[in-house]
Design a protein around this motif. Structure first.
Motif, PDB file in Angstrom:
ATOM      1  N   HIS A   1      25.090  68.386   9.779  1.00 17.72           N
ATOM      2  CA  HIS A   1      26.308  68.911  10.395  1.00 17.72           C
ATOM      3  C   HIS A   1      27.564  68.520   9.632  1.00 17.72           C
ATOM      4  O   HIS A   1      28.672  68.679  10.131  1.00 17.72           O
ATOM      5  CB  HIS A   1      26.389  68.453  11.856  1.00 17.72           C
ATOM      6  CG  HIS A   1      25.298  69.043  12.693  1.00 17.72           C
ATOM      7  ND1 HIS A   1      24.084  68.404  12.880  1.00 17.72           N
ATOM      8  CD2 HIS A   1      25.210  70.221  13.343  1.00 17.72           C
ATOM      9  CE1 HIS A   1      23.316  69.161  13.638  1.00 17.72           C
ATOM     10  NE2 HIS A   1      23.967  70.272  13.935  1.00 17.72           N
ATOM     11  N   GLU A   2      27.370  68.003   8.423  1.00 18.52           N
ATOM     12  CA  GLU A   2      28.489  67.652   7.553  1.00 18.52           C
ATOM     13  C   GLU A   2      27.977  67.625   6.127  1.00 18.52           C
ATOM     14  O   GLU A   2      26.760  67.572   5.908  1.00 18.52           O
ATOM     15  CB  GLU A   2      29.071  66.297   7.936  1.00 18.52           C
ATOM     16  CG  GLU A   2      28.073  65.157   7.825  1.00 18.52           C
ATOM     17  CD  GLU A   2      28.616  63.855   8.398  1.00 18.52           C
ATOM     18  OE1 GLU A   2      29.679  63.855   9.022  1.00 18.52           O
ATOM     19  OE2 GLU A   2      27.949  62.828   8.192  1.00 18.52           O
TER      20      GLU A   2
ATOM     21  N   ARG B   1      28.802  71.357   0.408  1.00 21.06           N
ATOM     22  CA  ARG B   1      30.202  71.010   0.658  1.00 21.06           C
ATOM     23  C   ARG B   1      31.012  72.288   0.931  1.00 21.06           C
ATOM     24  O   ARG B   1      31.781  72.351   1.886  1.00 21.06           O
ATOM     25  CB  ARG B   1      30.785  70.252  -0.538  1.00 21.06           C
ATOM     26  CG  ARG B   1      32.170  69.680  -0.258  1.00 21.06           C
ATOM     27  CD  ARG B   1      32.741  68.880  -1.423  1.00 21.06           C
ATOM     28  NE  ARG B   1      31.782  67.943  -2.014  1.00 21.06           N
ATOM     29  CZ  ARG B   1      31.339  68.026  -3.273  1.00 21.06           C
ATOM     30  NH1 ARG B   1      31.753  68.974  -4.085  1.00 21.06           N
ATOM     31  NH2 ARG B   1      30.483  67.137  -3.715  1.00 21.06           N
TER      32      ARG B   1
ATOM     33  N   PHE C   1      30.439  73.747   4.444  1.00 24.61           N
ATOM     34  CA  PHE C   1      31.131  73.074   5.536  1.00 24.61           C
ATOM     35  C   PHE C   1      32.658  73.173   5.424  1.00 24.61           C
ATOM     36  O   PHE C   1      33.364  72.986   6.408  1.00 24.61           O
ATOM     37  CB  PHE C   1      30.693  71.614   5.657  1.00 24.61           C
ATOM     38  CG  PHE C   1      29.324  71.496   6.279  1.00 24.61           C
ATOM     39  CD1 PHE C   1      29.148  71.735   7.641  1.00 24.61           C
ATOM     40  CD2 PHE C   1      28.215  71.183   5.517  1.00 24.61           C
ATOM     41  CE1 PHE C   1      27.890  71.655   8.230  1.00 24.61           C
ATOM     42  CE2 PHE C   1      26.950  71.101   6.089  1.00 24.61           C
ATOM     43  CZ  PHE C   1      26.800  71.336   7.455  1.00 24.61           C
TER      44      PHE C   1
END
Length: 134
Positions: free
Chosen positions: A112-113, A127, A130
């Motif tokens: 979730h990141e 990256r 997100f």
């Protein structure tokens, strides 16, 4: 007869799932063993890149995606110029229950990141996903 050394194509798939991104932990020996990666693999002769992407996601995670729904995010060549990577994304998918994977995968998870992955190009795409740049 001429002998060609063609650059293989690898299809790497970003699958939005459960408000995150589907990832695998690699079981293949060598580079990246035990590290996170996006699902993906080689396009086989006789397959479209979309069919290859959907097949790899199914084999590595048990998640079913529609090949025709895949959209190219970017195409990269690895720094060593040995592979062409087609990064594509599926629409968000639903998958209830446990994940199922083949012997190339130790674990399937949803992140979730942004996370560090086995491969710098995968890390960049995660990256960007997100940061909603994809």
């Amino acid at each position: 007869m001429a002998r060609y050394r063609n650059t293989p194509t690898v299809v790497v798939v970003l699958v939005p799932l459960r408000n995150g991104l589907l990832m695998i932990r690699r079981a293949l020996p060598g580079e990246g063993y035990g590290k996170l990666a996006l699902p993906g693999g080689y396009q086989m002769l006789g397959q479209t890149w979309q069919e290859a992407g959907a097949r790899e996601v199914l084999e590595e995670t048990g998640v079913v995606i529609t090949p025709e729904a895949l959209r190219i995010v970017t195409v990269e060549t690895t720094p060593d110029r040995r592979l062409n990577l087609i990064f594509c994304q599926s629409p968000p998918v639903e998958h209830e229950g446990a994940f199922v994977h083949d012997a190339e995968v130790l674990e399937v998870l949803v992140v979730h990141e942004p996370v560090e992955t086995a491969f710098p190009l995968h890390t960049q795409r995660v990256r960007a996903f997100f940061e909603h740049v994809v």
